[in-house]
Design an enzyme around this catalytic site. Structure first.
Site, PDB file in Angstrom:
ATOM      1  N   GLN A  90       0.905  -1.051   0.126  1.00 23.20           N
ATOM      2  CA  GLN A  90       0.007  -0.143   0.093  1.00 23.20           C
ATOM      3  C   GLN A  90       0.937   1.309   0.142  1.00 23.20           C
ATOM      4  OE1 GLN A  90      -2.407   1.288   3.467  1.00 23.20           O
ATOM      5  NE2 GLN A  90      -4.213   1.212   2.038  1.00 23.20           N
ATOM      6  N   TYR A 175      -6.354  10.289   4.588  1.00 24.96           N
ATOM      7  CA  TYR A 175      -4.704  10.677   4.387  1.00 24.96           C
ATOM      8  C   TYR A 175      -4.621  11.430   3.200  1.00 24.96           C
ATOM      9  CZ  TYR A 175      -3.646   7.578   8.296  1.00 24.96           C
ATOM     10  OH  TYR A 175      -3.705   6.834   9.528  1.00 24.96           O
ATOM     11  N   ARG A 223      -7.242   2.182  -2.728  1.00 30.62           N
ATOM     12  CA  ARG A 223      -8.262   1.850  -1.633  1.00 30.62           C
ATOM     13  C   ARG A 223      -8.961   3.272  -1.283  1.00 30.62           C
ATOM     14  NH1 ARG A 223      -7.653  -0.788   4.283  1.00 30.62           N
ATOM     15  NH2 ARG A 223      -9.535  -1.574   4.226  1.00 30.62           N
ATOM     16  N   ARG A 317      -7.863  -6.791  11.582  1.00 23.59           N
ATOM     17  CA  ARG A 317      -7.956  -7.288  12.892  1.00 23.59           C
ATOM     18  C   ARG A 317      -8.190  -8.967  13.248  1.00 23.59           C
ATOM     19  NH1 ARG A 317     -12.006  -3.037  15.117  1.00 23.59           N
ATOM     20  NH2 ARG A 317     -13.032  -3.463  13.161  1.00 23.59           N
ATOM     21  N   CYS A 340     -11.045 -12.312  17.142  1.00 27.39           N
ATOM     22  CA  CYS A 340     -10.725 -11.250  17.367  1.00 27.39           C
ATOM     23  C   CYS A 340     -11.818 -10.751  18.242  1.00 27.39           C
ATOM     24  CB  CYS A 340     -10.561 -10.202  16.283  1.00 27.39           C
ATOM     25  SG  CYS A 340     -10.670  -8.426  16.478  1.00 27.39           S
ATOM     26  N   CYS A 343     -11.588  -5.515  20.410  1.00 29.74           N
ATOM     27  CA  CYS A 343     -11.356  -4.450  21.615  1.00 29.74           C
ATOM     28  C   CYS A 343     -10.106  -3.479  21.338  1.00 29.74           C
ATOM     29  CB  CYS A 343     -10.822  -5.471  22.738  1.00 29.74           C
ATOM     30  SG  CYS A 343      -9.159  -6.048  22.566  1.00 29.74           S
ATOM     31  N   CYS A 346      -4.841  -3.533  19.726  1.00 28.04           N
ATOM     32  CA  CYS A 346      -3.900  -3.372  18.634  1.00 28.04           C
ATOM     33  C   CYS A 346      -3.565  -1.856  18.397  1.00 28.04           C
ATOM     34  CB  CYS A 346      -4.212  -4.103  17.388  1.00 28.04           C
ATOM     35  SG  CYS A 346      -5.916  -3.703  16.989  1.00 28.04           S
ATOM     36  N   CYS A 358      -1.882  -7.784  20.947  1.00 29.09           N
ATOM     37  CA  CYS A 358      -3.262  -8.342  20.518  1.00 29.09           C
ATOM     38  C   CYS A 358      -3.725  -8.901  21.902  1.00 29.09           C
ATOM     39  CB  CYS A 358      -3.142  -9.278  19.407  1.00 29.09           C
ATOM     40  SG  CYS A 358      -4.649 -10.181  19.294  1.00 29.09           S
TER      41      CYS A 358
HETATM   42  C1  LIG Z   1      -3.725  -1.629  13.813  1.00 32.15           C
HETATM   43  C2  LIG Z   1      -4.245  -1.469  12.430  1.00 32.15           C
HETATM   44  C3  LIG Z   1      -3.516  -0.724  11.713  1.00 32.15           C
HETATM   45  C4  LIG Z   1      -4.113  -0.264  10.363  1.00 32.15           C
HETATM   46  N1  LIG Z   1      -3.371   0.344   9.299  1.00 32.15           N
HETATM   47  C5  LIG Z   1      -3.837   0.545   8.097  1.00 32.15           C
HETATM   48  C6  LIG Z   1      -3.017   0.697   7.231  1.00 32.15           C
HETATM   49  O1  LIG Z   1      -1.874   0.761   7.458  1.00 32.15           O
HETATM   50  N2  LIG Z   1      -3.758   1.086   5.937  1.00 32.15           N
HETATM   51  C7  LIG Z   1      -5.107   1.132   5.600  1.00 32.15           C
HETATM   52  O2  LIG Z   1      -5.689   1.256   4.756  1.00 32.15           O
HETATM   53  N3  LIG Z   1      -5.869   0.503   6.968  1.00 32.15           N
HETATM   54  C8  LIG Z   1      -5.222   0.331   8.012  1.00 32.15           C
HETATM   55  N4  LIG Z   1      -5.946  -0.139   9.092  1.00 32.15           N
HETATM   56  C9  LIG Z   1      -7.359  -0.349   8.722  1.00 32.15           C
HETATM   57  C10 LIG Z   1      -7.765  -1.797   8.354  1.00 32.15           C
HETATM   58  O3  LIG Z   1      -7.134  -2.045   7.167  1.00 32.15           O
HETATM   59  C11 LIG Z   1      -9.380  -2.281   8.248  1.00 32.15           C
HETATM   60  O4  LIG Z   1      -9.887  -1.473   7.116  1.00 32.15           O
HETATM   61  C12 LIG Z   1      -9.919  -1.971   9.496  1.00 32.15           C
HETATM   62  O5  LIG Z   1      -9.376  -2.562  10.664  1.00 32.15           O
HETATM   63  C13 LIG Z   1     -11.457  -2.907   9.244  1.00 32.15           C
HETATM   64  O6  LIG Z   1     -11.072  -4.132   9.168  1.00 32.15           O
HETATM   65  P1  LIG Z   1     -11.305  -5.178  10.373  1.00 32.15           P
HETATM   66  O7  LIG Z   1     -12.446  -5.313  10.894  1.00 32.15           O
HETATM   67  O8  LIG Z   1     -10.718  -6.620   9.443  1.00 32.15           O
HETATM   68  O9  LIG Z   1      -9.978  -4.990  11.233  1.00 32.15           O
HETATM   69  C14 LIG Z   1      -5.359  -0.454  10.150  1.00 32.15           C
HETATM   70  C15 LIG Z   1      -6.270  -1.157  11.179  1.00 32.15           C
HETATM   71  C16 LIG Z   1      -5.512  -1.633  12.310  1.00 32.15           C
HETATM   72  C17 LIG Z   1      -6.565  -2.376  13.382  1.00 32.15           C
END
Ligand SMILES: Cc1cc2nc3c(=O)[nH]c(=O)nc-3n(C[C@H](O)[C@H](O)[C@H](O)COP(=O)(O)O)c2cc1C
Length: 378
Positions: A90, A175, A223, A317, A340, A343, A346, A358
């Site tokens: 990314q 961003y 994205r 997560r 997961c 919570c 992370c 975690c």
């Molecule tokens: C610790 C952490 C770091 C993340 N870093 C990024 C990132 O670098 N780029 C991005 O587009 N999304 C980032 N996200 C968002 C995730 O890619 C994802 O879209 C979001 O956590 C929802 O999905 P999930 O329910 O599977 O966690 C991050 C999420 C978490 C929890």
């Protein structure tokens, strides 16, 4: 065309596993090998910066701004490939006004709009961040934007040279690239703002200039948030229009997200499956594959894929909690998945300035000490 062995992707997840200078570490390699060995088809490596001079989180982020970083990048591409997955990175143009977190360097954005986390918008256990407002950014000059476009292409070329299958432009979460797309944060009156076409210009320039250099076979994903869920931001209908423009410009896939830091609980929902309706709408607008995140239960993912709401699912997560999620789902060992619990430990640890931990997987952060995850091992 890139063939992926299944429909499970690792959503980009910043973990602060790199050095302060953006270089590779054994921890980052072993962390990703664990997720690739665990059966994930496509790894999207977290944010990677091609420009070092603007606001950079003090947390340790991956870089592709210098040839000295090539060796480490190649180690990562090779390690993930040897472990059986495809891998894209990314690429971001930085964090724009998201400077409510500790950063080094100057905060720049399309316009003087600081980011803010408002009351009632923080995800679970992150309410202490509500009320935080970032530094007011300095609007970028036109020449600086052009310079960033060139740096982005140079970064993409390094990632290609290192052996990655492609890149994913980070155009969401408020961003820098996303800030240009949004009427909430882009108040410019020059050719990089002022209208829908103006707000699209940076993204389209990045795509066109990168494609010219990397050729047709290198994957370029994007994205984006389907809907910013923010007054003054863009709507789902606008999101469909953005997706159509991106497709027309040659994007190979769309990786969905939702909201931005001003609607943070849309980005990081407290429950699963909340982005599926947005994925369905974006899918209706384009022919290219759509990836939908925020899937935790394999049965939710299976249903979404069968019903055609998305072409691929991604987990962030869920794959922190269990690196073998995909293998267990494939083998029907669903009850063995370490779930997961949403919570957000992370993120809380990350925002505290540390590498992620975690609550349900004690191994996170220590993968480099587990020989099973050493690169190259069968
Ligand atoms: C610790 C952490 C770091 C993340 N870093 C990024 C990132 O670098 N780029 C991005 O587009 N999304 C980032 N996200 C968002 C995730 O890619 C994802 O879209 C979001 O956590 C929802 O999905 P999930 O329910 O599977 O966690 C991050 C999420 C978490 C929890």
């Amino acid at each position: 065309m890139l063939e992926v062995k299944n429909r499970v992707a690792y959503a980009p997840t910043g973990k602060a596993h790199f050095t302060k200078d953006g270089d590779m570490t054994d921890q980052a390699l072993c962390y990703y090998v664990a997720r690739a060995k665990g059966g994930t088809g496509l790894i999207v490596v977290e944010v990677c910066l091609p420009v070092a001079k603007y606001a950079r989180p003090v947390r340790r982020i991956l870089g592709c701004w210098d040839d000295s970083q090539l060796g480490g990048l190649k180690d990562l591409a090779d390690a993930v490939h040897m472990a059986g997955a495809r891998v894209v990175v990314q690429e971001t143009l930085g964090f724009g006004s998201q400077a409510m977190f500790p950063v080094e360097g100057e905060v720049v954005a399309p316009s003087e709009v600081p980011s803010a986390i408002r009351k009632g918008t923080a995800p679970r256990n992150l309410q202490y961040m509500e009320g935080v407002t970032g530094v007011t950014p300095r609007p970028l000059k036109r020449e600086e934007i052009e310079e960033m476009e060139e740096a982005f292409v140079a970064g993409a070329l390094r990632l290609q040279k290192a052996g990655f299958d492609g890149i994913e432009l980070h155009g969401c979460h408020g961003y820098l690239i996303a800030e240009f797309l949004s009427p909430y944060s882009n108040h410019r009156q020059d050719e990089y703002g002022g209208s829908f076409d103006g707000r699209m210009r940076l993204a389209l320039n990045l795509l066109r200039k990168t494609r010219e250099k990397v050729g047709p076979d290198f994957v370029i994903g994007f994205r984006m948030s389907g809907d910013e869920h923010l007054e003054g931001g863009y709507t789902l209908e606008d999101g469909q229009r953005i997706a159509r423009e991106l497709e027309r410009a040659g994007v190979d896939y769309i990786h969905l997200s939702s909201g931005r830091y001003e609607a943070w609980n849309r980005m990081l929902p407290d429950e699963e499956g909340t982005m599926l309706e947005e994925a369905k709408a974006i899918k209706q607008a384009v022919q290219i594959p759509v990836i939908c995140p925020n899937i935790h239960d394999p049965l939710t993912g299976e249903r979404a894929l069968r019903e055609g709401m998305t072409d691929m699912i991604s987990l962030s997560r869920g794959l922190i909690a269990d690196p073998a999620w995909a293998n267990k789902a494939r083998e029907g060992r669903i009850s063995e998945i370490k779930r997961c619990i949403l919570c957000n430990t992370c993120l809380k640890v990350l925002f505290g300035g540390f590498t992620i931990r975690c609550a349900v997987n004690r191994e996170v952060g220590w993968e480099r000490f587990n020989p099973e995850y050493f690169p190259g091992r069968r």
